[in-house]
Design a protein around this motif. Sequence first.
Motif, PDB file in Angstrom:
ATOM      1  N   THR A   1      47.767  39.646  46.073  1.00 42.53           N
ATOM      2  CA  THR A   1      46.632  39.985  46.942  1.00 42.53           C
ATOM      3  C   THR A   1      45.305  39.590  46.279  1.00 42.53           C
ATOM      4  O   THR A   1      45.253  39.371  45.062  1.00 42.53           O
ATOM      5  N   ARG A   2      44.255  39.539  47.088  1.00 39.43           N
ATOM      6  CA  ARG A   2      42.929  39.228  46.559  1.00 39.43           C
ATOM      7  C   ARG A   2      42.500  40.290  45.542  1.00 39.43           C
ATOM      8  O   ARG A   2      41.832  39.976  44.551  1.00 39.43           O
ATOM      9  N   GLU A   3      42.910  41.550  45.784  1.00 41.41           N
ATOM     10  CA  GLU A   3      42.536  42.641  44.871  1.00 41.41           C
ATOM     11  C   GLU A   3      43.103  42.371  43.470  1.00 41.41           C
ATOM     12  O   GLU A   3      42.411  42.539  42.463  1.00 41.41           O
ATOM     13  N   THR A   4      44.353  41.946  43.414  1.00 40.18           N
ATOM     14  CA  THR A   4      44.969  41.645  42.108  1.00 40.18           C
ATOM     15  C   THR A   4      44.261  40.453  41.462  1.00 40.18           C
ATOM     16  O   THR A   4      44.002  40.446  40.259  1.00 40.18           O
ATOM     17  N   MET A   5      43.930  39.457  42.284  1.00 41.80           N
ATOM     18  CA  MET A   5      43.216  38.280  41.750  1.00 41.80           C
ATOM     19  C   MET A   5      41.856  38.690  41.178  1.00 41.80           C
ATOM     20  O   MET A   5      41.412  38.169  40.159  1.00 41.80           O
ATOM     21  N   GLN A   6      41.202  39.643  41.841  1.00 41.02           N
ATOM     22  CA  GLN A   6      39.900  40.138  41.346  1.00 41.02           C
ATOM     23  C   GLN A   6      40.056  40.695  39.935  1.00 41.02           C
ATOM     24  O   GLN A   6      39.222  40.462  39.064  1.00 41.02           O
ATOM     25  N   LEU A   7      41.162  41.435  39.723  1.00 44.38           N
ATOM     26  CA  LEU A   7      41.405  42.030  38.403  1.00 44.38           C
ATOM     27  C   LEU A   7      41.618  40.932  37.360  1.00 44.38           C
ATOM     28  O   LEU A   7      41.150  41.039  36.217  1.00 44.38           O
ATOM     29  N   ILE A   8      42.293  39.871  37.767  1.00 43.42           N
ATOM     30  CA  ILE A   8      42.517  38.746  36.841  1.00 43.42           C
ATOM     31  C   ILE A   8      41.181  38.079  36.515  1.00 43.42           C
ATOM     32  O   ILE A   8      40.903  37.744  35.360  1.00 43.42           O
TER      33      ILE A   8
ATOM     34  N   PRO B   1      53.059  49.523  26.155  1.00 46.92           N
ATOM     35  CA  PRO B   1      53.033  50.596  27.157  1.00 46.92           C
ATOM     36  C   PRO B   1      51.659  50.889  27.753  1.00 46.92           C
ATOM     37  O   PRO B   1      51.557  51.277  28.912  1.00 46.92           O
ATOM     38  N   THR B   2      50.580  50.667  26.969  1.00 44.74           N
ATOM     39  CA  THR B   2      49.257  50.994  27.507  1.00 44.74           C
ATOM     40  C   THR B   2      48.614  49.829  28.250  1.00 44.74           C
ATOM     41  O   THR B   2      47.511  49.953  28.776  1.00 44.74           O
ATOM     42  N   SER B   3      49.316  48.681  28.282  1.00 46.47           N
ATOM     43  CA  SER B   3      48.732  47.510  28.948  1.00 46.47           C
ATOM     44  C   SER B   3      49.825  46.706  29.647  1.00 46.47           C
ATOM     45  O   SER B   3      50.093  45.569  29.310  1.00 46.47           O
ATOM     46  N   GLN B   4      50.431  47.341  30.630  1.00 50.70           N
ATOM     47  CA  GLN B   4      51.525  46.651  31.331  1.00 50.70           C
ATOM     48  C   GLN B   4      51.081  46.062  32.668  1.00 50.70           C
ATOM     49  O   GLN B   4      51.850  45.364  33.317  1.00 50.70           O
ATOM     50  N   HIS B   5      49.839  46.364  33.060  1.00 49.44           N
ATOM     51  CA  HIS B   5      49.339  45.852  34.339  1.00 49.44           C
ATOM     52  C   HIS B   5      47.961  45.254  34.092  1.00 49.44           C
ATOM     53  O   HIS B   5      47.226  45.711  33.205  1.00 49.44           O
ATOM     54  N   ILE B   6      47.620  44.249  34.879  1.00 46.79           N
ATOM     55  CA  ILE B   6      46.336  43.567  34.686  1.00 46.79           C
ATOM     56  C   ILE B   6      45.161  44.560  34.774  1.00 46.79           C
ATOM     57  O   ILE B   6      44.131  44.377  34.120  1.00 46.79           O
ATOM     58  N   ALA B   7      45.348  45.642  35.552  1.00 50.13           N
ATOM     59  CA  ALA B   7      44.291  46.652  35.681  1.00 50.13           C
ATOM     60  C   ALA B   7      44.052  47.389  34.358  1.00 50.13           C
ATOM     61  O   ALA B   7      42.981  47.964  34.148  1.00 50.13           O
ATOM     62  N   ASP B   8      45.067  47.370  33.484  1.00 55.10           N
ATOM     63  CA  ASP B   8      44.953  48.074  32.200  1.00 55.10           C
ATOM     64  C   ASP B   8      44.856  47.080  31.034  1.00 55.10           C
ATOM     65  O   ASP B   8      45.335  47.359  29.937  1.00 55.10           O
ATOM     66  N   TRP B   9      44.283  45.914  31.293  1.00 52.61           N
ATOM     67  CA  TRP B   9      44.240  44.839  30.282  1.00 52.61           C
ATOM     68  C   TRP B   9      43.691  45.332  28.949  1.00 52.61           C
ATOM     69  O   TRP B   9      42.585  45.854  28.866  1.00 52.61           O
ATOM     70  N   ASN B  10      44.479  45.154  27.906  1.00 55.62           N
ATOM     71  CA  ASN B  10      44.056  45.535  26.556  1.00 55.62           C
ATOM     72  C   ASN B  10      44.583  44.466  25.603  1.00 55.62           C
ATOM     73  O   ASN B  10      45.741  44.483  25.201  1.00 55.62           O
ATOM     74  N   LYS B  11      43.716  43.530  25.295  1.00 57.87           N
ATOM     75  CA  LYS B  11      44.132  42.365  24.514  1.00 57.87           C
ATOM     76  C   LYS B  11      44.706  42.768  23.157  1.00 57.87           C
ATOM     77  O   LYS B  11      45.711  42.225  22.706  1.00 57.87           O
TER      78      LYS B  11
ATOM     79  N   TRP C   1      53.177  38.646  40.688  1.00 59.69           N
ATOM     80  CA  TRP C   1      52.456  38.657  41.967  1.00 59.69           C
ATOM     81  C   TRP C   1      51.822  40.020  42.232  1.00 59.69           C
ATOM     82  O   TRP C   1      50.816  40.119  42.913  1.00 59.69           O
ATOM     83  N   ASP C   2      52.408  41.073  41.605  1.00 59.06           N
ATOM     84  CA  ASP C   2      51.902  42.428  41.827  1.00 59.06           C
ATOM     85  C   ASP C   2      51.013  42.903  40.668  1.00 59.06           C
ATOM     86  O   ASP C   2      50.668  44.076  40.589  1.00 59.06           O
ATOM     87  N   GLY C   3      50.683  41.976  39.745  1.00 54.17           N
ATOM     88  CA  GLY C   3      49.736  42.306  38.679  1.00 54.17           C
ATOM     89  C   GLY C   3      50.366  42.802  37.392  1.00 54.17           C
ATOM     90  O   GLY C   3      49.655  43.009  36.402  1.00 54.17           O
ATOM     91  N   TYR C   4      51.680  42.985  37.378  1.00 55.02           N
ATOM     92  CA  TYR C   4      52.313  43.419  36.132  1.00 55.02           C
ATOM     93  C   TYR C   4      52.375  42.249  35.143  1.00 55.02           C
ATOM     94  O   TYR C   4      52.377  41.074  35.547  1.00 55.02           O
ATOM     95  N   LEU C   5      52.410  42.597  33.867  1.00 54.78           N
ATOM     96  CA  LEU C   5      52.337  41.589  32.802  1.00 54.78           C
ATOM     97  C   LEU C   5      53.689  41.410  32.122  1.00 54.78           C
ATOM     98  O   LEU C   5      54.405  42.388  31.895  1.00 54.78           O
ATOM     99  N   TYR C   6      53.962  40.169  31.778  1.00 60.11           N
ATOM    100  CA  TYR C   6      55.255  39.813  31.179  1.00 60.11           C
ATOM    101  C   TYR C   6      55.025  38.805  30.042  1.00 60.11           C
ATOM    102  O   TYR C   6      54.001  38.137  29.981  1.00 60.11           O
ATOM    103  N   ASP C   7      56.064  38.666  29.188  1.00 59.17           N
ATOM    104  CA  ASP C   7      55.967  37.704  28.089  1.00 59.17           C
ATOM    105  C   ASP C   7      56.054  36.262  28.594  1.00 59.17           C
ATOM    106  O   ASP C   7      55.522  35.350  27.967  1.00 59.17           O
ATOM    107  N   CYS C   8      56.781  36.060  29.678  1.00 62.59           N
ATOM    108  CA  CYS C   8      56.910  34.707  30.251  1.00 62.59           C
ATOM    109  C   CYS C   8      57.377  34.834  31.689  1.00 62.59           C
ATOM    110  O   CYS C   8      57.737  35.929  32.148  1.00 62.59           O
TER     111      CYS C   8
END
Lengths: 347, 110
Positions: free
Chosen positions: A78-85, A307-317, A287-294
């Motif tokens: 969705t556009r909302e997820t893209m905004q987070l990216i 665990p504290t950064s599994q979704h783009i909304a919780d991005w913690n480099k 597609w739903d904003g969750y983060l993966y290794d590949c």
Amino acid sequence: MKSLKAQQHPLSKIEYELEVLDTPIKGISFADKLANSNLFPLSPTQIDIFQINMGKMCNQVCKHCHVDAGPDRKEIMTRETMQLILEVIKKGGIKTVDLTGGAPEMNPEFRWFIEEIRKISSEVHIIVRCNLTIILANPKYHDLPEFYKKHHIEVVSSLPYFTAVKTDSQRGDGVFDKSIKALKMLNEVGYGAEGTGLQLNLVYNPAGAFLPASQEGLELEFKKRLKNSYDITFNALYTITNLPISRFLEYLLRSENYDSYMEKLLDAYNPVAAANVMCRNTISVGWDGYLYDCDFNQMLELKVASPTSQHIADWNKKSLLEREIIVKQHCFGCTAGAGSSCGGATA
Amino acid sequence: MKTYYNPEDLKKFGKIGEFQKSMADKFFDYYGEVFQEGALTAREKSLIALAVAHAIQCPYCIDAYTVDTMEKGCDEEQMMEAVHVAAAIRGGASLVHSTQMMNKVKEISM
């Protein structure tokens, strides 16, 4: 042909897929091999690349697709997820944004998203993994070559072989002819031509249970054949090994090639390729904003071990850089022979 | 069912040194060097090996070089043309000997 999900195939259930993949090959796990190479636990080196799955919807149903993509898949970003990216890209540090799918162009926000990335930076390298046939699938896509050119996008496209028989056997009837037409359209706007800076790179992956040829030799062969037969030019050929997940796993099991293919991958394990695996400097965004290794771990729903950064909304480099990369038996596909990544050979 | 040829035995090829190590080591060193890129590409050499495998009718070699040629990026048409080269030479080898037969016929005929 329907997706495995639409067929309600047992392999569309991740638990079953993981059960198959959890079995060691000849008693050896991928983690064992990494440990022997002093690479276990596998850790990131940097986060340079965002590989973003824009959705599983596709106009093709390729027999080896690890995404199990197709027209019957409705999951799209969705556009909302893209905004987070975009918010994360604004923070800097991401050098490459690699858009994949499905056919990423089928996401209605595709062009908006690229325009927004370009508003943030003209420097970020953008890759679109274009299946070529999408350009001809509907008049609304006919101007994609111009759009790619305008935003200085690298186009990476699968073409399993320079003949129709082998290409169509993997990607569907008529795909080769349409791909040739699309490549000509890309060439016409300057893609693949020297001096334009417009990168057109092709991807070869084997149409069966065997490893890819040497990237260098096959690139020369592809260039010669495509130029001589169709007057098509391109920049580079990336050879990619098929990983044993989703539809390719289904093929391996159905054709009784699974054990021998896994043994082949194991026997061809290359520690140099293991050190250079793409998951070490990439984050894959679902597609739903969750983060993966590949992208492969994404399809196996193995979210990053952060665990504290599994979704783009919780991005913690920082947290992501400290994570342990999740490995399973499918990872042998990236370390066999000359190695394999979305950018081709790695060793 | 027991047969003289077992596909699993192909995997044991590298172990022939168990009975005679030094010769096996020399053979495999040589074998490895033969198939390196040289004046001929590794791909061309693989197609030659596939053709020879058919000429000498070695099932192990046919399996091995079918996979190898595919892993060198060859397609079915190229592979079958290589086999036809083997067939042409094998057929030609028989037929060229017919000149001896013809010579003999002429020698003993009025």
